[in-house]
Design a protein around this motif. Structure first.
Motif, mmCIF file in Angstrom:
data_model
loop_
_atom_site.group_PDB
_atom_site.id
_atom_site.type_symbol
_atom_site.label_atom_id
_atom_site.label_comp_id
_atom_site.label_asym_id
_atom_site.label_seq_id
_atom_site.Cartn_x
_atom_site.Cartn_y
_atom_site.Cartn_z
ATOM 1 N N GLU A 242 90.141 34.840 62.382
ATOM 2 C CA GLU A 242 91.572 35.386 62.851
ATOM 3 C C GLU A 242 91.885 36.623 62.449
ATOM 4 O OE1 GLU A 242 93.296 32.375 59.948
ATOM 5 O OE2 GLU A 242 93.184 30.744 61.289
ATOM 6 N N ARG A 272 87.959 31.982 60.181
ATOM 7 C CA ARG A 272 88.792 30.825 60.272
ATOM 8 C C ARG A 272 88.441 29.797 59.607
ATOM 9 N NH1 ARG A 272 89.505 26.536 64.613
ATOM 10 N NH2 ARG A 272 91.429 25.571 64.178
ATOM 11 N N HIS A 292 95.439 36.571 72.096
ATOM 12 C CA HIS A 292 96.287 35.256 71.944
ATOM 13 C C HIS A 292 95.354 34.279 72.169
ATOM 14 C CE1 HIS A 292 99.936 37.547 71.435
ATOM 15 N NE2 HIS A 292 99.988 37.881 72.766
ATOM 16 N N ASP A 332 90.141 27.403 67.850
ATOM 17 C CA ASP A 332 91.709 27.273 67.813
ATOM 18 C C ASP A 332 92.267 27.588 69.350
ATOM 19 O OD1 ASP A 332 94.607 27.430 67.691
ATOM 20 O OD2 ASP A 332 94.716 29.079 66.280
ATOM 21 N N HIS A 333 92.765 26.724 70.027
ATOM 22 C CA HIS A 333 93.118 27.080 71.365
ATOM 23 C C HIS A 333 94.129 28.257 71.443
ATOM 24 C CE1 HIS A 333 91.753 23.000 73.280
ATOM 25 N NE2 HIS A 333 91.042 23.392 72.544
ATOM 26 N N SER A 334 94.943 28.255 70.527
ATOM 27 C CA SER A 334 95.891 29.384 70.536
ATOM 28 C C SER A 334 96.784 29.313 71.715
ATOM 29 C CB SER A 334 95.478 30.639 70.276
ATOM 30 O OG SER A 334 94.665 30.951 69.226
ATOM 31 N N ASN A 335 97.431 30.305 72.011
ATOM 32 C CA ASN A 335 98.213 30.219 73.505
ATOM 33 C C ASN A 335 98.165 31.523 74.133
ATOM 34 O OD1 ASN A 335 100.403 29.477 74.961
ATOM 35 N ND2 ASN A 335 101.997 30.392 73.781
#
Length: 398
Positions: A242, A272, A292, A332-335
């Motif tokens: 992260e 993470r 992102h 984490d797919h995140s955006n």
């Protein structure tokens, strides 16, 4: 898809006269019979009995299907999320874990001898052939004969054709029935003939290296090959992290150097899940779909993945898959922000090319050259330099 297949997609085409690496090497292209005779002479000069070389090559033919496959590759245009979500499916993960259990003693032997962990081998095994289920149905000799005759990369494929003739002479390849991938790779980890000759290991002690059928041979040979590519024993390869919003983006990217785990920690980067490794270990921060999207620290062993396959998307997916098999959670797919369409990517590459950047062929593929150029332009324009091309960047460059 080995490093050879990556070269198919990412090297500059070698049109015209081939590189004459051997005194007996005939020109590519031209008459098929003349080309065949030249390959026979070279194989003989390399120690293959004349009759065996002639017998093997008498079956070889040019395949238009192979040529169309070579010119129509599209996998490299997928994003990391698209490719990795399809490739690292729950079913493939489950079967990979079953392979690790079933062949535990062989994996342990491979790691003792070569230092390569079982999950690393298994991830390649799963991606290359779905653990042997999809090995390709192209005649291997025809595929290599075709690619060596074609004048785009004769220096890459001619040695593989000679190696295939050598394997045929020794009874390890049947010119009429041995099949594999369209570019000549054979077996469950899709290796080219020369690499099989150089790194093949008889894992089950039956006196043969059979990468199409014998799982123990597959595991030991892959471990030997990965070790030869420079694997560093007892070190990680990839880890999801992260990151803070104020990261100095110019320090990120695959080709940066000089940063250590401790350096990234001081900038606010943290694991993470779990903890980061030795603070002294060198590490590059990579963002396959920009700041992102999923973010990883790539350690020195990640370079081995790049030796196996130069495609950044395939490489990152293979390394991520291995972390999942080793127990890491899903990323984490995140955006991530929307990427560019194929037409927009080509337009961007044309603009970058006019600006003097080396992006290779204008092909719509977000390769290393394009990513580096994007990062430099982002930095020049005051945008976060994460190497991910956006519509905003394209608009500012138009």
């Amino acid at each position: 898809m080995h490093r050879k297949l990556a070269l198919l997609a990412l090297t500059t085409s070698l049109v015209g006269a081939p590189i004459l690496a051997h005194a007996q090497q005939a020109a590519c292209g031209g008459s098929v019979s003349s080309f065949r005779n030249g390959v026979e002479r070279e194989a003989e000069a390399d120690g293959v009995p004349a009759s065996a070389a002639r017998q093997a090559l008498s079956h070889a033919n040019i395949s238009q299907h192979v040529l169309s496959m070579d010119r129509g590759q599209s996998v490299f245009k997928q994003t990391f999320l698209q490719f990795s979500q399809r490739a690292v499916s729950s079913s493939r993960l489950q079967r990979g874990k079953q392979k690790l259990q079933r062949y535990a003693s062989t994996f342990q032997k491979a790691e003792r001898r070569y230092g390569v962990p079982g999950p690393v081998i298994t991830a390649f095994w799963g991606l290359e052939s779905d653990y042997g289920a999809v090995q390709g149905d192209f005649n291997t000799l025809d595929a290599l004969f075709t690619m060596a005759h074609d004048c785009r990369r004769p220096d890459l494929f001619r040695p593989q054709l000679i190696a295939a003739v050598e394997m045929a002479a020794k009874g390890d390849l049947d010119p009429t029935s041995t099949t594999g991938a369209w570019a000549g790779e054979i077996g469950q980890v899709q290796m080219l003939p020369k690499d099989i000759i150089d790194y093949g290991i008889d894992g089950n002690g039956n006196g043969h290296v059979r990468l199409k059928t014998d799982e123990e041979d597959v595991i030991m040979t892959a471990a030997n090959y990965i070790n030869a590519l420079g694997w560093r024993r007892n070190e990680p390869w990839l880890q999801e992290v992260e990151i803070p919003n104020n990261l100095p983006w110019q320090k990120t990217g695959l080709h940066k150097s000089g940063m250590t785990v401790a350096d990234w920690q001081r900038l606010g980067v943290h694991a993470r899940s779990g903890s980061l490794p030795d603070p002294r270990l060198s590490a590059n921060l990579i963002m396959p779909q920009g700041r992102h999207g999923p973010t990883f620290l790539a350690y020195p062993n990640f370079n081995v993945y790049l030796e196996w396959n130069k495609s950044f998307i395939y490489t990152t997916t293979a390394a991520y898959f291995a972390t999942r098999l080793a127990g890491a959670p899903p990323y984490d797919h995140s955006n991530p922000s929307d990427g560019l369409s194929d037409a927009q990517m080509k337009q961007l590459q044309q603009i970058l090319k006019r600006k003097g950047y080396d992006v290779g062929e204008v092909d719509g593929i977000l390769g290393a050259g394009t990513r580096d150029a994007v990062r430099q332009e982002e930095q020049r324009l005051g945008l976060p330099a994460d190497g991910w091309p956006t519509r905003e960047l394209l608009a500012k460059l138009q």
